[in-house]
Write a protein that holds these residues in place. Structure first.
Motif, PDB file in Angstrom:
ATOM      1  N   SER A  65      -0.139  18.952  12.516  1.00 52.80           N
ATOM      2  CA  SER A  65      -0.324  20.481  12.075  1.00 52.80           C
ATOM      3  C   SER A  65       0.635  20.760  11.319  1.00 52.80           C
ATOM      4  O   SER A  65       0.433  22.103  10.136  1.00 52.80           O
ATOM      5  N   ASP A  66       1.551  20.964  11.831  1.00 45.97           N
ATOM      6  CA  ASP A  66       2.817  21.638  12.222  1.00 45.97           C
ATOM      7  C   ASP A  66       3.879  20.950  10.493  1.00 45.97           C
ATOM      8  O   ASP A  66       4.822  21.636  10.041  1.00 45.97           O
ATOM      9  N   ILE A  67       2.688  19.929   9.919  1.00 39.07           N
ATOM     10  CA  ILE A  67       4.001  19.682   8.598  1.00 39.07           C
ATOM     11  C   ILE A  67       3.074  19.876   7.624  1.00 39.07           C
ATOM     12  O   ILE A  67       1.782  19.836   7.465  1.00 39.07           O
ATOM     13  N   ASP A  68       3.625  20.309   6.161  1.00 40.36           N
ATOM     14  CA  ASP A  68       3.201  20.662   5.367  1.00 40.36           C
ATOM     15  C   ASP A  68       2.563  19.309   4.760  1.00 40.36           C
ATOM     16  O   ASP A  68       3.339  18.264   4.973  1.00 40.36           O
ATOM     17  N   PHE A  69       1.446  19.349   4.373  1.00 44.17           N
ATOM     18  CA  PHE A  69       0.982  17.881   3.850  1.00 44.17           C
ATOM     19  C   PHE A  69       0.287  18.228   2.307  1.00 44.17           C
ATOM     20  O   PHE A  69      -0.399  19.182   2.180  1.00 44.17           O
ATOM     21  N   ILE A  70       0.625  17.104   1.518  1.00 46.91           N
ATOM     22  CA  ILE A  70       0.598  17.375  -0.413  1.00 46.91           C
ATOM     23  C   ILE A  70      -0.691  16.428  -0.149  1.00 46.91           C
ATOM     24  O   ILE A  70      -0.467  14.976   0.001  1.00 46.91           O
ATOM     25  N   ASP A  71      -1.318  16.513  -0.730  1.00 48.32           N
ATOM     26  CA  ASP A  71      -2.606  15.520  -0.976  1.00 48.32           C
ATOM     27  C   ASP A  71      -3.573  15.289  -2.062  1.00 48.32           C
ATOM     28  O   ASP A  71      -4.183  16.145  -2.669  1.00 48.32           O
ATOM     29  N   PHE A  72      -2.848  14.592  -2.960  1.00 46.83           N
ATOM     30  CA  PHE A  72      -3.409  13.870  -4.019  1.00 46.83           C
ATOM     31  C   PHE A  72      -4.830  13.087  -3.805  1.00 46.83           C
ATOM     32  O   PHE A  72      -5.468  12.489  -5.386  1.00 46.83           O
ATOM     33  N   ASN A  73      -5.030  12.901  -2.192  1.00 54.82           N
ATOM     34  CA  ASN A  73      -5.775  11.759  -2.781  1.00 54.82           C
ATOM     35  C   ASN A  73      -7.768  11.814  -3.513  1.00 54.82           C
ATOM     36  O   ASN A  73      -8.055  11.314  -3.709  1.00 54.82           O
ATOM     37  N   ASN A  74      -8.200  13.335  -3.484  1.00 52.94           N
ATOM     38  CA  ASN A  74      -9.713  13.852  -3.988  1.00 52.94           C
ATOM     39  C   ASN A  74      -9.417  13.595  -5.590  1.00 52.94           C
ATOM     40  O   ASN A  74      -9.675  15.240  -5.798  1.00 52.94           O
ATOM     41  N   ASN A  75      -8.507  12.969  -6.370  1.00 53.12           N
ATOM     42  CA  ASN A  75      -8.895  13.380  -7.952  1.00 53.12           C
ATOM     43  C   ASN A  75      -9.879  12.323  -8.048  1.00 53.12           C
ATOM     44  O   ASN A  75      -9.974  11.436  -8.360  1.00 53.12           O
ATOM     45  N   ASN A  76      -9.878  12.677  -9.550  1.00 54.01           N
ATOM     46  CA  ASN A  76     -11.021  12.369 -10.242  1.00 54.01           C
ATOM     47  C   ASN A  76     -10.472  11.251 -11.424  1.00 54.01           C
ATOM     48  O   ASN A  76     -11.274  11.514 -12.817  1.00 54.01           O
ATOM     49  N   LEU A  77      -9.346  10.394 -10.920  1.00 54.86           N
ATOM     50  CA  LEU A  77      -9.201   9.670 -11.544  1.00 54.86           C
ATOM     51  C   LEU A  77     -10.085   8.268 -11.963  1.00 54.86           C
ATOM     52  O   LEU A  77     -10.383   7.540 -10.990  1.00 54.86           O
ATOM     53  N   PRO A  78     -10.034   7.762 -13.396  1.00 58.37           N
ATOM     54  CA  PRO A  78     -10.643   6.986 -13.782  1.00 58.37           C
ATOM     55  C   PRO A  78     -10.613   5.655 -13.265  1.00 58.37           C
ATOM     56  O   PRO A  78      -8.919   5.738 -12.980  1.00 58.37           O
ATOM     57  N   ASN A  79     -11.875   4.708 -12.967  1.00 59.35           N
ATOM     58  CA  ASN A  79     -10.860   3.364 -13.102  1.00 59.35           C
ATOM     59  C   ASN A  79      -9.643   2.359 -13.900  1.00 59.35           C
ATOM     60  O   ASN A  79      -9.246   1.798 -13.108  1.00 59.35           O
ATOM     61  N   THR A  80      -9.429   2.953 -14.643  1.00 55.22           N
ATOM     62  CA  THR A  80      -8.210   2.228 -14.965  1.00 55.22           C
ATOM     63  C   THR A  80      -6.777   2.310 -15.163  1.00 55.22           C
ATOM     64  O   THR A  80      -6.331   1.569 -15.339  1.00 55.22           O
ATOM     65  N   TYR A  81      -7.056   3.852 -13.702  1.00 49.66           N
ATOM     66  CA  TYR A  81      -5.845   3.961 -13.432  1.00 49.66           C
ATOM     67  C   TYR A  81      -5.666   3.198 -12.470  1.00 49.66           C
ATOM     68  O   TYR A  81      -3.961   3.604 -11.473  1.00 49.66           O
ATOM     69  N   TYR A  82      -6.089   2.583 -11.621  1.00 51.35           N
ATOM     70  CA  TYR A  82      -6.047   2.210 -10.436  1.00 51.35           C
ATOM     71  C   TYR A  82      -5.799   0.437 -10.772  1.00 51.35           C
ATOM     72  O   TYR A  82      -7.159   0.000 -11.818  1.00 51.35           O
ATOM     73  N   ALA A  83      -5.284  -0.220 -10.062  1.00 50.96           N
ATOM     74  CA  ALA A  83      -4.876  -1.671  -9.697  1.00 50.96           C
ATOM     75  C   ALA A  83      -6.183  -2.346  -9.673  1.00 50.96           C
ATOM     76  O   ALA A  83      -6.436  -3.372  -9.844  1.00 50.96           O
ATOM     77  N   ASP A  84      -6.320  -1.581  -7.736  1.00 52.80           N
ATOM     78  CA  ASP A  84      -7.411  -2.111  -7.278  1.00 52.80           C
ATOM     79  C   ASP A  84      -7.768  -0.871  -6.826  1.00 52.80           C
ATOM     80  O   ASP A  84      -7.968   0.117  -6.977  1.00 52.80           O
ATOM     81  N   LEU A  85      -8.871  -0.826  -5.163  1.00 55.03           N
ATOM     82  CA  LEU A  85      -9.099   0.135  -4.501  1.00 55.03           C
ATOM     83  C   LEU A  85      -8.151   1.241  -3.885  1.00 55.03           C
ATOM     84  O   LEU A  85      -9.075   2.182  -3.591  1.00 55.03           O
ATOM     85  N   GLU A  86      -7.324   0.503  -3.669  1.00 58.27           N
ATOM     86  CA  GLU A  86      -6.245   1.229  -3.049  1.00 58.27           C
ATOM     87  C   GLU A  86      -4.696   1.968  -3.282  1.00 58.27           C
ATOM     88  O   GLU A  86      -4.068   2.502  -3.222  1.00 58.27           O
ATOM     89  N   HIS A  87      -4.303   0.712  -5.028  1.00 62.03           N
ATOM     90  CA  HIS A  87      -3.252   1.569  -5.384  1.00 62.03           C
ATOM     91  C   HIS A  87      -3.331   1.629  -7.225  1.00 62.03           C
ATOM     92  O   HIS A  87      -3.735   1.195  -7.924  1.00 62.03           O
ATOM     93  N   LEU A  88      -2.883   2.922  -7.805  1.00 61.58           N
ATOM     94  CA  LEU A  88      -2.831   3.261  -9.095  1.00 61.58           C
ATOM     95  C   LEU A  88      -2.296   1.699  -9.837  1.00 61.58           C
ATOM     96  O   LEU A  88      -1.062   1.196  -8.697  1.00 61.58           O
ATOM     97  N   ASN A  89      -2.031   1.639 -11.064  1.00 62.02           N
ATOM     98  CA  ASN A  89      -1.434   0.692 -11.673  1.00 62.02           C
ATOM     99  C   ASN A  89      -0.023   1.720 -12.507  1.00 62.02           C
ATOM    100  O   ASN A  89      -0.135   2.734 -12.119  1.00 62.02           O
ATOM    101  N   GLY A  90       0.487   0.309 -13.108  1.00 67.06           N
ATOM    102  CA  GLY A  90       1.263   1.868 -14.332  1.00 67.06           C
ATOM    103  C   GLY A  90       1.092   3.105 -14.692  1.00 67.06           C
ATOM    104  O   GLY A  90       2.013   4.152 -14.992  1.00 67.06           O
ATOM    105  N   LYS A  91      -0.058   3.156 -15.193  1.00 67.69           N
ATOM    106  CA  LYS A  91      -0.671   3.678 -16.529  1.00 67.69           C
ATOM    107  C   LYS A  91      -0.816   5.255 -15.292  1.00 67.69           C
ATOM    108  O   LYS A  91      -0.382   6.524 -15.528  1.00 67.69           O
TER     109      LYS A  91
END
Length: 313
Positions: A251-277
Motif C-alpha cells: 500500500s506504500d507504492i503507487d499502483f496504476i491499474d489498467f485492468n478494468n478496461n472495456n477493451l474489445p476482444n479484438t484487442y487481445y491475443a488471448d485472455l491474458e495478453h494484448l495483441n499489437g492493436k
C-alpha cells in the motif's frame, strides 16, 4: 597402496582446482564486465513478464524502455534491475508489473522449476548473491545442480568469446499479431466450476519488496502497474486475494491499474495478453498519462483511483 592414494589425492586436488578455475574465473570476470546499457534517451523503464512484454511499445512511448521478459518471476527481475539501474544512471522512474498471477503459488515454479530455472539461471547466475543461491538449492537441489553445469558451460563460452553485452537478453517489447479470444471463448465450458484455492508465493512477493526497496535506495521513483486482462481470464478469480495482498503488503507504492478496461476482444491475443492493436492503444494512453504528469503528480494513484474505461481508439 599409500603411493596410489597420494597420487589419487593429488589428481583429485588438481581436478577440483581446474574445475573451480573454469567456473569461478569466468563468473567473476563476467560479473565485472557485463554490460546492461540501454538507450541513453530512456529515463523510464518497465519490468515484468509477458503481460508487460506484449503491451507497452517503446517506439510509441518517448524516453521509455520496455525490459519485460516472458515467464520471468521477480526473483530474476531483481537480478536484472540491479545491473540495469547501476549501469544506466539516467533512469529516473521504474514501473514494475503487478498482476494477479504474480501473487499466486505458481510463481514458485517460475522461480525454481526446471523450465524457468534452466532458461534464466544461465543468464543471471554470475549476479546472484549467496541467499539467492540458497533459495534455488533448498527448493529444487537436483535441477539447480544440473542447471549449474549448463550455466557454467554457457558462461565459459561467453567468457572465451568476450561476449559481455546483455542488452539483447534482458527483454523488450513483442507485438502479437493474433486475435484468438473469440475462438477461445467459443470452446470454453462455462459450466465448469473453478473451485481452486488460491495461495500466494511468499518468495515472489519477497522479491517484489526487494525490487521496490532497491529502486528506492538508488533514488528512483517506483510504481506498480497492472496491464489489461480479459474479464474471462481464469486468474482473475483470485482478485479478492490480489487486492488483499496489494493493500496489506504494497500500500506504500503507487499502483496504476489498467485492468478494468472495456477493451474489445479484438484487442487481445488471448485472455491474458494484448495483441499489437491493443498494445498500440494502451501505449498511446500511457504516453498521454506520462505527458499529463503521471510521474510528477503528487496525487497517489491507489487502487481506488484506477484508470477504468479510459482506453479507446
Amino acid at each position: 597402496m599409500v603411493s596410489f592414494i597420494r597420487k589419487f589425492s593429488v589428481f583429485a586436488f588438481i581436478s577440483i582446482a581446474i574445475l573451480a578455475i573454469i567456473i569461478v574465473v569466468p563468473f567473476s570476470i563476467i560479473k565485472q564486465k557485463a554490460r546492461f546499457e540501454i538507450s541513453d534517451s530512456a529515463n523510464i523503464v518497465m519490468f515484468g513478464h509477458s503481460h508487460t512484454e506484449c503491451a507497452y511499445d517503446d517506439e510509441i512511448i518517448p524516453n521509455f524502455k520496455n525490459l519485460a521478459s516472458s515467464g520471468e518471476s521477480y526473483f530474476y527481475t531483481f537480478q536484472k534491475i540491479k545491473k540495469t539501474l547501476s549501469q544506466n544512471p539516467e533512469i529516473e522512474t521504474v514501473f514494475v508489473e503487478f498482476t494477479n498471477n504474480q501473487i499466486d503459488k505458481v510463481m514458485d515454479e517460475w522461480t525454481w522449476g526446471y523450465d524457468k530455472m534452466s532458461f534464466y539461471l544461465p543468464v543471471y547466475l554470475p549476479f546472484l548473491e549467496y541467499q539467492d543461491v540458497e533459495i534455488l538449492n533448498d527448493n529444487n537441489a537436483s535441477t539447480f545442480r544440473s542447471t549449474i553445469s549448463v550455466a557454467s558451460r554457457k558462461n565459459l563460452f561467453r567468457f572465451l568469446k568476450s561476449d559481455y553485452d546483455y542488452s539483447d537478453e534482458i527483454g523488450g517489447f513483442t507485438s502479437l499479431n493474433v486475435s484468438a479470444v473469440d475462438r477461445i471463448l467459443d470452446t470454453m465450458d462455462t459450466n465448469i466450476q473453478h473451485n481452486k484455492t488460491y495461495s500466494t508465493s511468499n518468495v515472489n512477493l519477497h522479491y517484489l519488496r526487494k525490487i521496490i526497496d532497491y529502486c528506492r535506495s538508488e533514488g528512483k521513483d517506483v510504481f506498480l502497474v497492472r496491464t489489461p486482462q480479459h474479464k474471462k481470464y481464469k486468474m482473475l478469480k483470485n482478485e479478492e486475494q490480489f487486492l488483499s495482498v496489494r493493500n496489506s503488503q504494497f500500500s506504500d507504492i503507487d499502483f496504476i491499474d489498467f485492468n478494468n478496461n472495456n477493451l474489445p476482444n479484438t484487442y487481445y491475443a488471448d485472455l491474458e495478453h494484448l495483441n499489437g492493436k491493443g498494445a498500440t492503444v494502451l501505449s498511446k494512453k500511457f504516453k498521454q498519462l506520462l505527458e499529463g504528469g503521471l510521474i510528477s503528480s503528487k496525487e497517489k494513484f491507489f487502487i481506488d483511483r484506477t484508470f477504468h474505461y479510459l482506453i479507446s481508439e
